[in-house]
Write a protein that holds these residues in place. Sequence first.
Motif, short mmCIF file in Angstrom:
data_model
loop_
_atom_site.label_atom_id
_atom_site.label_comp_id
_atom_site.label_asym_id
_atom_site.label_seq_id
_atom_site.Cartn_x
_atom_site.Cartn_y
_atom_site.Cartn_z
N LEU A 64 0.37 -2.13 -10.63
CA LEU A 64 -0.77 -2.10 -9.87
C LEU A 64 -2.22 -2.14 -9.86
O LEU A 64 -2.28 -2.73 -10.77
N TYR A 65 -2.79 -3.51 -9.09
CA TYR A 65 -3.49 -3.44 -9.29
C TYR A 65 -4.96 -3.05 -8.29
O TYR A 65 -5.62 -3.68 -8.26
N GLU A 66 -5.28 -2.66 -7.32
CA GLU A 66 -6.14 -1.86 -6.50
C GLU A 66 -5.64 -0.33 -6.30
O GLU A 66 -4.93 0.48 -5.85
N ILE A 67 -6.83 0.62 -6.21
CA ILE A 67 -7.00 1.66 -6.44
C ILE A 67 -8.02 1.62 -5.43
O ILE A 67 -8.88 1.52 -5.89
N ARG A 68 -7.62 3.02 -3.66
CA ARG A 68 -8.83 3.46 -3.00
C ARG A 68 -9.23 4.94 -2.95
O ARG A 68 -7.64 5.07 -2.98
N ALA A 69 -9.89 5.03 -2.94
CA ALA A 69 -10.36 6.70 -3.51
C ALA A 69 -11.23 7.00 -1.72
O ALA A 69 -12.28 6.45 -1.53
N ILE A 70 -10.30 7.69 -0.89
CA ILE A 70 -11.45 7.65 0.69
C ILE A 70 -12.01 9.22 0.27
O ILE A 70 -11.17 10.34 0.41
N SER A 71 -12.52 9.60 0.82
CA SER A 71 -14.02 10.56 0.94
C SER A 71 -12.96 11.20 2.55
O SER A 71 -12.73 10.78 3.27
N SER A 72 -13.74 12.45 2.83
CA SER A 72 -13.01 13.21 3.72
C SER A 72 -14.35 12.94 4.74
O SER A 72 -15.79 12.56 4.55
N GLY A 73 -14.65 13.28 5.82
CA GLY A 73 -15.33 13.00 6.72
C GLY A 73 -17.01 13.64 6.65
O GLY A 73 -16.52 15.14 5.86
N VAL A 74 -18.00 13.00 6.43
CA VAL A 74 -19.21 13.61 6.06
C VAL A 74 -20.14 13.80 6.94
O VAL A 74 -19.77 13.06 7.86
N LYS A 75 -20.48 15.43 7.58
CA LYS A 75 -21.44 15.88 8.47
C LYS A 75 -21.97 15.07 8.66
O LYS A 75 -22.50 15.38 7.07
N GLN A 126 0.36 -1.54 0.30
CA GLN A 126 -0.20 -0.07 -0.17
C GLN A 126 1.05 1.05 0.27
O GLN A 126 1.49 1.52 0.69
N TYR A 127 0.39 2.07 -0.60
CA TYR A 127 0.82 3.50 -0.93
C TYR A 127 0.30 4.46 -0.92
O TYR A 127 -0.71 5.02 -1.95
N LEU A 128 0.08 5.84 -0.15
CA LEU A 128 -1.26 6.42 -0.54
C LEU A 128 0.23 7.72 -1.85
O LEU A 128 0.95 7.94 -1.25
N ILE A 129 -1.32 8.41 -1.92
CA ILE A 129 -0.44 9.17 -3.63
C ILE A 129 -1.61 10.33 -3.18
O ILE A 129 -2.70 10.58 -2.96
N LYS A 130 -0.94 10.93 -3.75
CA LYS A 130 -1.78 12.50 -4.67
C LYS A 130 -1.45 12.79 -6.33
O LYS A 130 -0.91 13.00 -6.86
N PRO A 131 -2.74 11.87 -6.44
CA PRO A 131 -2.91 11.64 -8.36
C PRO A 131 -3.02 12.90 -8.98
O PRO A 131 -3.62 13.72 -7.91
N LYS A 132 -2.19 13.30 -10.24
CA LYS A 132 -2.81 14.83 -10.91
C LYS A 132 -4.19 14.30 -10.99
O LYS A 132 -4.16 15.86 -11.62
N LYS A 133 -4.54 13.77 -11.47
CA LYS A 133 -5.95 13.42 -11.75
C LYS A 133 -7.03 13.46 -10.79
O LYS A 133 -7.04 11.58 -10.22
N VAL A 134 -7.74 14.07 -10.07
CA VAL A 134 -8.37 13.73 -8.72
C VAL A 134 -9.70 14.01 -9.03
O VAL A 134 -10.51 15.11 -10.33
N HIS A 135 -10.89 13.68 -7.82
CA HIS A 135 -12.37 13.90 -8.21
C HIS A 135 -12.83 14.33 -6.62
O HIS A 135 -11.69 14.69 -5.34
N PRO A 136 -13.22 15.42 -6.30
CA PRO A 136 -13.01 16.79 -5.74
C PRO A 136 -13.96 16.02 -5.02
O PRO A 136 -13.77 16.77 -2.63
N ARG A 137 -14.78 14.82 -5.03
CA ARG A 137 -14.91 13.98 -3.66
C ARG A 137 -14.12 13.37 -2.85
O ARG A 137 -14.96 13.03 -1.54
N PHE A 138 -12.80 12.94 -3.65
CA PHE A 138 -12.44 12.29 -2.97
C PHE A 138 -11.01 12.29 -1.85
O PHE A 138 -10.63 13.92 -3.03
N GLU A 139 -10.47 12.33 -0.92
CA GLU A 139 -9.59 13.34 -0.50
C GLU A 139 -8.38 12.40 -0.21
O GLU A 139 -6.72 13.20 -1.08
N LEU A 140 -8.06 11.05 0.36
CA LEU A 140 -7.32 10.57 0.22
C LEU A 140 -6.86 9.48 -0.79
O LEU A 140 -8.17 9.13 -0.86
#
Length: 194
Positions: free
Chosen positions: A76-87, A51-65
């Motif tokens: 590469l065999y898997e990508i995980r995009a994680i949103s920030s906490g949702v109030k 596992q590696y934490l990355i900051k891709p050039k192409k991101v979506h505004p709803r995901f932070e990590l």
Amino acid sequence: MVIDMKKIVLLIFVLLPLIAWASPFGLKMGMSLKEIEKECVEKPVHIKNDQYLIKPKKVHPRFELYVVLVDGLKGLYEIRAISSGVKTNRYGVELRSLFNEVKDRISKKYGVPLVRDEVDPQSAFIEENYWLYTLKNGARTLGAIWKPSDSIKENVALITLECRADEAQEDPWLILYYYFENANKIEDEQDSVF
């Protein structure tokens, strides 16, 4: 200058699939860590195992990590995009709204997903006013699964979108997973030691 219509049509048929098959976040199955780094604004940070934490050039505004799983040989065999906490309130209105928004946007490319929205019938808290409570305690599931068709040639085997919450964090979040076709082979190799 004479324009050859056959060449124009051929060019359209060659370029159109390349545009339509753009990979998620600019990343493709089998990319090495060095290739992934070229598609990021910073060098990947090793978390653990593959596992590696990355900051891709192409991101979506709803995901932070963004986390990628990269095998030393198969890439590469898997990508995980994680949103920030949702109030959200105890009914989960804001979280469910965000889930549906992201699900609908992904559906534009990959089609209608299988949606799982259920609470454990054995739970004593099945009423709607306990929606967030049951999600945090593992009695509730809200997720979507896409199995991309053959017309999408980016080697994505499965896509899932899940609502997640736990007692340790105040706000719930979304996780979007892209599993590439080589993921099963890597798991099989890892499991061969058993």
